[in-house]
Every structure is written in C-alpha cells, then in structure tokens.
Motif scaffolding. Sequence first.
Motif, mmCIF file in Angstrom:
data_model
loop_
_atom_site.group_PDB
_atom_site.id
_atom_site.type_symbol
_atom_site.label_atom_id
_atom_site.label_comp_id
_atom_site.label_asym_id
_atom_site.label_seq_id
_atom_site.Cartn_x
_atom_site.Cartn_y
_atom_site.Cartn_z
ATOM 1 N N LEU A 38 0.825 -1.217 0.000
ATOM 2 C CA LEU A 38 0.000 0.000 0.000
ATOM 3 C C LEU A 38 0.856 1.262 0.000
ATOM 4 N N MET A 39 1.962 1.220 0.735
ATOM 5 C CA MET A 39 2.847 2.382 0.776
ATOM 6 C C MET A 39 3.451 2.665 -0.598
ATOM 7 N N ARG A 40 3.775 1.605 -1.335
ATOM 8 C CA ARG A 40 4.329 1.787 -2.686
ATOM 9 C C ARG A 40 3.276 2.299 -3.673
ATOM 10 N N SER A 41 2.012 1.917 -3.426
ATOM 11 C CA SER A 41 0.958 2.284 -4.382
ATOM 12 C C SER A 41 0.352 3.658 -4.138
ATOM 13 N N MET A 42 0.794 4.341 -3.091
ATOM 14 C CA MET A 42 0.204 5.645 -2.775
ATOM 15 C C MET A 42 1.161 6.795 -3.053
#
Length: 280
Positions: free
Chosen positions: A172-176
């Motif tokens: 999620l951190m990479r996708s935001m």
Amino acid sequence: MADDLGDEWWEKQPAGAASSPEASDGEEGRGDTEMMQQETAPTPAPSKKTKQPKECFLIKPKETKEEATKTRRRKKKKITDVLAKSEPKPGTPEDLQKLMKDYYSSNRSVIELEELNLPDSCFLKANDLTHSLSSYLKEICPKWVKLQKNHSEKKSVLLLIVCSSAIRALELMRSMTAFKGDSKVMKLFAKHIKIQEQVKLLEKRVVHLGVGTPGRIKELVKQGALDLNPLKFLVFDWNWRDQKLRRLMDIPEIRKEVFELLEMEVLSLCKSESLKLGLF
C-alpha cells in the motif's frame, strides 16, 4: 454198510450246522430290504444350530473406508472454495455495522449494541473496486495538501490506513506515491520493527500518514505513543484478499483487533464527526 450208506447224509449233521434254503433266502431278502431303506431314506435337514458362512455386505473393506474418507474430505467446502466461486463485492458501511453487531451480540445488552451504531455521516464513500489507493485517497481527501501543511503535532497522524499484514502494508505504501507527495509516511506494524523504535520516531518527528496492522496500532495507542484525536481519516483495507482469498475481516484475530481499536477512541471520534471512516 448198506444201511449206513443208505442214510441221508445231511440228517447226521449237528443241529444248526446248516440252514434251510428258505431261511437263507429270508435273510438275504431282509438284507436287501435294509439296503433299500438306507438308500431311499431322506437326508436329514441341517440343524438350525449349524452355522453357514454368509457374506456380509454391510461391512466394507478397509480400502473402501479410506477411499470414502478421502472423498468426504474433498467434498468438504473451504472458505477459499466458496470465495473463489463468489463474485467480489465492494464493502459497504452496512457490512461493518453488521459485523460489529454479530461480534458483540453474545456478550452485550441491547442498549450497548445500540451504542455501537455509527451515523451514516461519519462514513466516506466506499471503494467500488475501480480505484487504486492513490485515486481513492484523492477522492476522499481532496484538500490533503492543505491539511498536511497545517499539521504540526507529533505522536499523531492525519490519515491512518489499517491492513491485515506487514507485507500488505508495504504494498500500500508503494501504491500511494501519487497521493502522498511530500507527506511523511510511517510503518506501523510489528514485523522487523520494535515498538520502542516506533515510539521514538513518533516523539521526534511529525508524521502525516500511518500504514499498519490493527494490533500494533492498538498497542501504540495504549502506550500513549499515538494520539488519535488529531486523526481525520481512518481507512480500512477492506476489499483486498490474501492468497487464501480472505479479506481483512475474514481473519478472526484481525477482526477482533479491529473492533478493539474501534472501541478505544475511534467510535467516540466518529460520533463527534471529527473523524471519517473509509472502506478501500
């Protein structure tokens, strides 16, 4: 001599030495009769006590039992089989409300269950399965840039994303990246990170976004290292499924921690309308 020769020779034999032909014929007749009776006598029926070997069709061989057991095991439905056949449906606020009532129905009174109800106004628009995380956050937080510039409080975050595992948190951190901009993001999970390190980081610097698991977030709140009062948005990673096709709330231990986190301060903040809930 003549007289002696003239006597009948058989008359001089001792009595019983020879039998008459008639007697002889009589004995032979009786013998034949006995033989015929033996031959024509019916064969006696077998006694009821005599055990006859029978085939038992009710008792199955061991191999058949093992095969039947394997068949039953294969036929047993698993959650993965059920979820694989079902079409994915986006989560709704009603799903969260229903899960809370079901979870607490066995040990809460009717009045206490009513207190768990959240107003519709505290819920953000749920993800309809067409959004990425960045696009969803942009939709629910259109004024994010202004909010993060005005945020200066330590030991707190403005936006908190709750997911089921550390691996999912990293994804999620990479996708935001398209959403966060210059925002400071912090990992709030237990894998490879000691809670003392997270406490020190929250005390030293300003953090805008937090992504983690409900267990570690709950522990930080208990220790006073994370203050939920400045929190503006709480987003649950609701629709994502793991390798076993389980969602966040399908895992019993995660579901329990989510509800415990909600009861700590989240429900009261939602009712005061200072905090909004989102289902991604």
